[in-house]
Design a protein around this motif. Structure first.
Motif, PDB file in Angstrom:
ATOM      1  N   PHE A 193       2.702  10.828   9.477  1.00 39.63           N
ATOM      2  CA  PHE A 193       3.414  11.990   8.940  1.00 39.63           C
ATOM      3  C   PHE A 193       4.896  11.679   8.777  1.00 39.63           C
ATOM      4  O   PHE A 193       5.516  12.061   7.779  1.00 39.63           O
ATOM      5  N   ILE A 194       5.458  10.964   9.722  1.00 39.04           N
ATOM      6  CA  ILE A 194       6.881  10.611   9.658  1.00 39.04           C
ATOM      7  C   ILE A 194       7.147   9.690   8.469  1.00 39.04           C
ATOM      8  O   ILE A 194       8.158   9.831   7.785  1.00 39.04           O
ATOM      9  N   TYR A 195       6.240   8.773   8.191  1.00 42.08           N
ATOM     10  CA  TYR A 195       6.402   7.886   7.043  1.00 42.08           C
ATOM     11  C   TYR A 195       6.383   8.677   5.737  1.00 42.08           C
ATOM     12  O   TYR A 195       7.201   8.446   4.843  1.00 42.08           O
ATOM     13  N   PHE A 196       5.428   9.596   5.634  1.00 46.82           N
ATOM     14  CA  PHE A 196       5.332  10.413   4.427  1.00 46.82           C
ATOM     15  C   PHE A 196       6.559  11.307   4.278  1.00 46.82           C
ATOM     16  O   PHE A 196       7.089  11.480   3.180  1.00 46.82           O
ATOM     17  N   LEU A 197       7.015  11.871   5.378  1.00 48.05           N
ATOM     18  CA  LEU A 197       8.202  12.721   5.368  1.00 48.05           C
ATOM     19  C   LEU A 197       9.436  11.922   4.945  1.00 48.05           C
ATOM     20  O   LEU A 197      10.247  12.375   4.126  1.00 48.05           O
ATOM     21  N   THR A 198       9.572  10.713   5.466  1.00 48.35           N
ATOM     22  CA  THR A 198      10.696   9.843   5.114  1.00 48.35           C
ATOM     23  C   THR A 198      10.653   9.477   3.628  1.00 48.35           C
ATOM     24  O   THR A 198      11.682   9.512   2.943  1.00 48.35           O
ATOM     25  N   PRO A 220       5.849   4.581  -6.115  1.00 41.18           N
ATOM     26  CA  PRO A 220       5.698   3.244  -5.529  1.00 41.18           C
ATOM     27  C   PRO A 220       5.680   3.263  -3.994  1.00 41.18           C
ATOM     28  O   PRO A 220       4.938   2.502  -3.370  1.00 41.18           O
ATOM     29  N   ALA A 221       6.486   4.133  -3.378  1.00 41.68           N
ATOM     30  CA  ALA A 221       6.498   4.198  -1.906  1.00 41.68           C
ATOM     31  C   ALA A 221       5.135   4.623  -1.380  1.00 41.68           C
ATOM     32  O   ALA A 221       4.630   4.045  -0.407  1.00 41.68           O
ATOM     33  N   LEU A 222       4.540   5.612  -2.021  1.00 46.19           N
ATOM     34  CA  LEU A 222       3.228   6.079  -1.569  1.00 46.19           C
ATOM     35  C   LEU A 222       2.141   5.031  -1.788  1.00 46.19           C
ATOM     36  O   LEU A 222       1.292   4.824  -0.917  1.00 46.19           O
ATOM     37  N   THR A 223       2.164   4.373  -2.948  1.00 42.97           N
ATOM     38  CA  THR A 223       1.085   3.421  -3.251  1.00 42.97           C
ATOM     39  C   THR A 223       1.268   2.079  -2.553  1.00 42.97           C
ATOM     40  O   THR A 223       0.331   1.539  -1.978  1.00 42.97           O
ATOM     41  N   ILE A 224       2.473   1.533  -2.593  1.00 43.40           N
ATOM     42  CA  ILE A 224       2.701   0.190  -2.053  1.00 43.40           C
ATOM     43  C   ILE A 224       2.811   0.199  -0.533  1.00 43.40           C
ATOM     44  O   ILE A 224       2.164  -0.594   0.159  1.00 43.40           O
ATOM     45  N   PHE A 225       3.620   1.098   0.006  1.00 44.36           N
ATOM     46  CA  PHE A 225       3.913   1.061   1.432  1.00 44.36           C
ATOM     47  C   PHE A 225       2.997   1.935   2.286  1.00 44.36           C
ATOM     48  O   PHE A 225       2.796   1.656   3.463  1.00 44.36           O
ATOM     49  N   LEU A 226       2.455   3.005   1.695  1.00 44.21           N
ATOM     50  CA  LEU A 226       1.643   3.924   2.496  1.00 44.21           C
ATOM     51  C   LEU A 226       0.173   3.913   2.111  1.00 44.21           C
ATOM     52  O   LEU A 226      -0.617   4.674   2.666  1.00 44.21           O
ATOM     53  N   GLY A 227      -0.216   3.077   1.146  1.00 47.10           N
ATOM     54  CA  GLY A 227      -1.620   2.884   0.815  1.00 47.10           C
ATOM     55  C   GLY A 227      -2.316   4.063   0.151  1.00 47.10           C
ATOM     56  O   GLY A 227      -3.538   4.172   0.193  1.00 47.10           O
ATOM     57  N   VAL A 228      -1.553   4.934  -0.500  1.00 50.38           N
ATOM     58  CA  VAL A 228      -2.133   6.090  -1.184  1.00 50.38           C
ATOM     59  C   VAL A 228      -2.639   5.643  -2.551  1.00 50.38           C
ATOM     60  O   VAL A 228      -2.005   4.830  -3.224  1.00 50.38           O
TER      61      VAL A 228
END
Length: 122
Positions: free
Chosen positions: A3-8, A29-37
């Motif tokens: 949740f903290i990653y998504f919030l950031t 890009p943050a969601l797909t590359i770093f958070l695997g969405v």
């Protein structure tokens, strides 16, 4: 913890979006590359997050007298129709195609901004 990653990611995307860059260029890009969405979910999330910000901004511009309503329908109606059609098309496309199309959009945007910067230096 996720949740903290998504919030950031949302916070920094909104911050950059507020400075005029466009939050989606960072959020997707943050969601797909770093958070695997998945690409579909990242793009839908960006569009949903955009709606309240756009309505807020529209209201601020209206209150400040900066909203020109003459000829607005000529812009809004085709934009709404093409947005809905593109949304239906995006659902039909595989995720890897959406990634490539979004990447091409980012490259095109970068080239446009580079050319604008170079021409403003002359």
């Amino acid at each position: 913890m996720s949740f903290i990653y998504f919030l950031t990611a949302g916070f920094f995307s909104g911050l950059l979006g507020g400075m005029g860059m466009g939050g989606g260029t960072i959020l997707i890009p943050a969601l797909t590359i770093f958070l695997g969405v998945e690409q579909h979910v990242a793009q839908a999330t960006n569009l949903i997050a955009f709606l309240p910000m756009a309505l807020f901004t529209l209201n601020v511009h209206r209150k400040n007298g900066l909203l020109k309503t003459k000829g607005l329908a000529v812009i809004v109606v085709p934009a709404l129709i093409s947005s809905v059609l593109a949304g239906f098309l995006a659902v039909l496309l595989p995720s890897f195609v959406l990634k490539k199309l979004f990447g091409a959009f980012l490259v095109g945007l970068s080239v446009k901004l580079l050319l604008q910067t170079v021409s403003s230096l002359k």
